[in-house]
Scaffold this motif. Structure first.
Motif, PDB file in Angstrom:
ATOM      1  N   VAL A 152       9.045   2.517  -1.042  1.00 34.29           N
ATOM      2  CA  VAL A 152       8.174   3.377  -0.254  1.00 34.29           C
ATOM      3  C   VAL A 152       7.525   4.386  -1.202  1.00 34.29           C
ATOM      4  CG1 VAL A 152       8.095   5.111   1.574  1.00 34.29           C
ATOM      5  CG2 VAL A 152       9.535   3.090   1.842  1.00 34.29           C
ATOM      6  N   GLY A 153       6.200   4.499  -1.105  1.00 36.36           N
ATOM      7  CA  GLY A 153       5.447   5.405  -1.957  1.00 36.36           C
ATOM      8  C   GLY A 153       4.856   4.757  -3.193  1.00 36.36           C
ATOM      9  N   ASP A 154       5.362   3.576  -3.566  1.00 34.58           N
ATOM     10  CA  ASP A 154       4.847   2.846  -4.733  1.00 34.58           C
ATOM     11  C   ASP A 154       3.717   1.921  -4.325  1.00 34.58           C
ATOM     12  OD1 ASP A 154       6.836   3.985  -6.277  1.00 34.58           O
ATOM     13  OD2 ASP A 154       8.134   2.200  -6.221  1.00 34.58           O
ATOM     14  N   PRO A 155       2.638   1.853  -5.119  1.00 34.59           N
ATOM     15  CA  PRO A 155       1.597   0.861  -4.830  1.00 34.59           C
ATOM     16  C   PRO A 155       2.127  -0.542  -5.126  1.00 34.59           C
ATOM     17  CG  PRO A 155       0.937   2.314  -6.642  1.00 34.59           C
ATOM     18  CD  PRO A 155       2.309   2.705  -6.229  1.00 34.59           C
ATOM     19  N   ALA A 156       1.765  -1.488  -4.277  1.00 36.83           N
ATOM     20  CA  ALA A 156       2.173  -2.886  -4.436  1.00 36.83           C
ATOM     21  C   ALA A 156       0.976  -3.758  -4.122  1.00 36.83           C
ATOM     22  CB  ALA A 156       3.331  -3.197  -3.493  1.00 36.83           C
ATOM     23  N   ARG A 157       0.706  -4.747  -4.960  1.00 33.06           N
ATOM     24  CA  ARG A 157      -0.498  -5.558  -4.818  1.00 33.06           C
ATOM     25  C   ARG A 157      -0.201  -6.980  -4.360  1.00 33.06           C
ATOM     26  NH1 ARG A 157      -4.620  -4.009  -9.704  1.00 33.06           N
ATOM     27  NH2 ARG A 157      -4.798  -1.823  -9.137  1.00 33.06           N
ATOM     28  N   ASP A 158      -1.050  -7.433  -3.456  1.00 35.82           N
ATOM     29  CA  ASP A 158      -1.069  -8.842  -3.056  1.00 35.82           C
ATOM     30  C   ASP A 158      -2.525  -9.223  -2.897  1.00 35.82           C
ATOM     31  OD1 ASP A 158       0.041 -11.399  -2.129  1.00 35.82           O
ATOM     32  OD2 ASP A 158      -0.831 -10.826  -0.211  1.00 35.82           O
ATOM     33  N   GLY A 159      -2.973 -10.170  -3.683  1.00 38.69           N
ATOM     34  CA  GLY A 159      -4.357 -10.626  -3.605  1.00 38.69           C
ATOM     35  C   GLY A 159      -5.322  -9.500  -3.897  1.00 38.69           C
ATOM     36  N   LYS A 160      -6.221  -9.258  -2.960  1.00 35.28           N
ATOM     37  CA  LYS A 160      -7.278  -8.251  -3.140  1.00 35.28           C
ATOM     38  C   LYS A 160      -6.912  -6.883  -2.580  1.00 35.28           C
ATOM     39  CE  LYS A 160     -10.029 -11.371  -4.790  1.00 35.28           C
ATOM     40  NZ  LYS A 160      -9.557 -11.863  -6.049  1.00 35.28           N
ATOM     41  N   PHE A 161      -5.678  -6.712  -2.115  1.00 34.36           N
ATOM     42  CA  PHE A 161      -5.260  -5.434  -1.550  1.00 34.36           C
ATOM     43  C   PHE A 161      -4.145  -4.788  -2.356  1.00 34.36           C
ATOM     44  CE2 PHE A 161      -6.615  -6.761   2.981  1.00 34.36           C
ATOM     45  CZ  PHE A 161      -7.848  -6.156   2.822  1.00 34.36           C
ATOM     46  N   GLU A 162      -4.214  -3.460  -2.403  1.00 30.69           N
ATOM     47  CA  GLU A 162      -3.118  -2.652  -2.929  1.00 30.69           C
ATOM     48  C   GLU A 162      -2.562  -1.869  -1.748  1.00 30.69           C
ATOM     49  OE1 GLU A 162      -2.958  -0.286  -6.838  1.00 30.69           O
ATOM     50  OE2 GLU A 162      -3.555   1.166  -5.291  1.00 30.69           O
ATOM     51  N   PHE A 163      -1.289  -2.080  -1.471  1.00 31.50           N
ATOM     52  CA  PHE A 163      -0.618  -1.439  -0.344  1.00 31.50           C
ATOM     53  C   PHE A 163       0.260  -0.304  -0.836  1.00 31.50           C
ATOM     54  CE2 PHE A 163      -1.036  -5.972   0.717  1.00 31.50           C
ATOM     55  CZ  PHE A 163      -1.652  -5.912   1.953  1.00 31.50           C
ATOM     56  N   THR A 164       0.283   0.777  -0.077  1.00 39.14           N
ATOM     57  CA  THR A 164       1.249   1.845  -0.326  1.00 39.14           C
ATOM     58  C   THR A 164       1.857   2.223   1.016  1.00 39.14           C
ATOM     59  OG1 THR A 164      -0.114   2.688  -2.141  1.00 39.14           O
ATOM     60  CG2 THR A 164       1.625   4.133  -1.315  1.00 39.14           C
ATOM     61  N   VAL A 165       3.163   1.996   1.154  1.00 36.58           N
ATOM     62  CA  VAL A 165       3.861   2.397   2.375  1.00 36.58           C
ATOM     63  C   VAL A 165       4.103   3.896   2.266  1.00 36.58           C
ATOM     64  CG1 VAL A 165       5.960   2.142   3.760  1.00 36.58           C
ATOM     65  CG2 VAL A 165       4.934   0.138   2.666  1.00 36.58           C
ATOM     66  N   LYS A 166       3.515   4.652   3.180  1.00 38.19           N
ATOM     67  CA  LYS A 166       3.634   6.107   3.164  1.00 38.19           C
ATOM     68  C   LYS A 166       4.917   6.570   3.855  1.00 38.19           C
ATOM     69  CE  LYS A 166      -0.079   7.750   1.586  1.00 38.19           C
ATOM     70  NZ  LYS A 166      -0.083   8.297   0.247  1.00 38.19           N
ATOM     71  N   SER A 167       5.226   5.947   5.003  1.00 41.24           N
ATOM     72  CA  SER A 167       6.431   6.344   5.736  1.00 41.24           C
ATOM     73  C   SER A 167       6.786   5.292   6.772  1.00 41.24           C
ATOM     74  CB  SER A 167       6.215   7.690   6.436  1.00 41.24           C
ATOM     75  OG  SER A 167       5.218   7.562   7.437  1.00 41.24           O
ATOM     76  N   THR A 168       8.019   5.382   7.262  1.00 46.42           N
ATOM     77  CA  THR A 168       8.461   4.536   8.372  1.00 46.42           C
ATOM     78  C   THR A 168       9.187   5.423   9.376  1.00 46.42           C
ATOM     79  OG1 THR A 168      10.563   3.994   7.326  1.00 46.42           O
ATOM     80  CG2 THR A 168       8.745   2.474   6.951  1.00 46.42           C
ATOM     81  N   LYS A 169       9.045   5.076  10.635  1.00 47.81           N
ATOM     82  CA  LYS A 169       9.730   5.811  11.692  1.00 47.81           C
ATOM     83  C   LYS A 169      10.149   4.816  12.769  1.00 47.81           C
ATOM     84  CE  LYS A 169       9.174   9.474  15.102  1.00 47.81           C
ATOM     85  NZ  LYS A 169       8.239  10.403  15.749  1.00 47.81           N
TER      86      LYS A 169
END
Length: 181
Positions: free
Chosen positions: A53-70
């Motif tokens: 959580v908080g780290d950028p992670a890439r798949d294909g053409k997107f970079e995802f960053t999970v900001k939070s979970t609830k």
């Protein structure tokens, strides 16, 4: 009739030789190399794709960053319009950035969540509409260099704890794993 049969047999033999021309046998050493080594390489490659959580992670053409979970949310939306969880909603706030050179569609329903026992949960697209003011996670075209932040919603049984997410730039991509603990 004999010539036709002979030509067919020769053609089949030539095709068979052509198909096998690029094949090679892989011989492993006494320690179990060869196929086992390839399997280990794939496991190592998959392990490298785990983010937190908080780290950028890439798949294909997107970079995802999970900001939070609830988790533990019973309802999303307003009193008049909303969705009620069958079990509990887990809300995942996610930043999605297009790192490609073309517009790419983000679809929240392509995302997966997993419990510790390996049970896979699909995103709840209907609930996500109520959880997002501007439908950021529902079939949203993102232009190169742009990013959106939205909520992906998972409806999971009460008492279940999610341990990881598998985020995808499309329904057919390999995905990237984000650990939640």
């Amino acid at each position: 009739m004999r010539k036709t049969t002979l030509i067919a047999l020769l053609a089949t033999a030539l095709i068979g030789l052509g198909c096998g021309a690029g094949a090679t046998d892989e011989v492993g050493d006494a320690s179990g190399g060869g196929v086992a080594a390839k399997s280990e390489d794939k496991k190592a490659e998959k392990a490298e794709k785990v983010a937190k959580v908080g780290d950028p992670a890439r798949d294909g053409k997107f970079e995802f960053t999970v900001k939070s979970t609830k988790c533990g949310v019973r309802k999303v939306g307003s009193d008049l319009l909303g969705a009620k969880a069958q079990g509990q909603f887990c809300l995942v706030t996610l930043k999605v950035k297009n790192i490609g050179k073309k517009s790419q569609m983000f679809d929240g329903s392509s995302q997966k969540a997993y419990a510790a026992d390996g049970t896979e949960y699909s995103a709840d697209g209907a609930a996500a509409i109520y959880a997002n003011e501007n439908a950021e996670t529902f079939l949203n075209d993102i232009n190169p260099g742009n990013q959106v932040t939205g909520v992906v919603v998972f409806d999971i049984p009460k008492g279940v704890k999610l341990t990881k997410l598998e985020l995808h730039d499309s329904p057919f991509s390999g995905g990237v794993t984000v650990a939640l603990n």
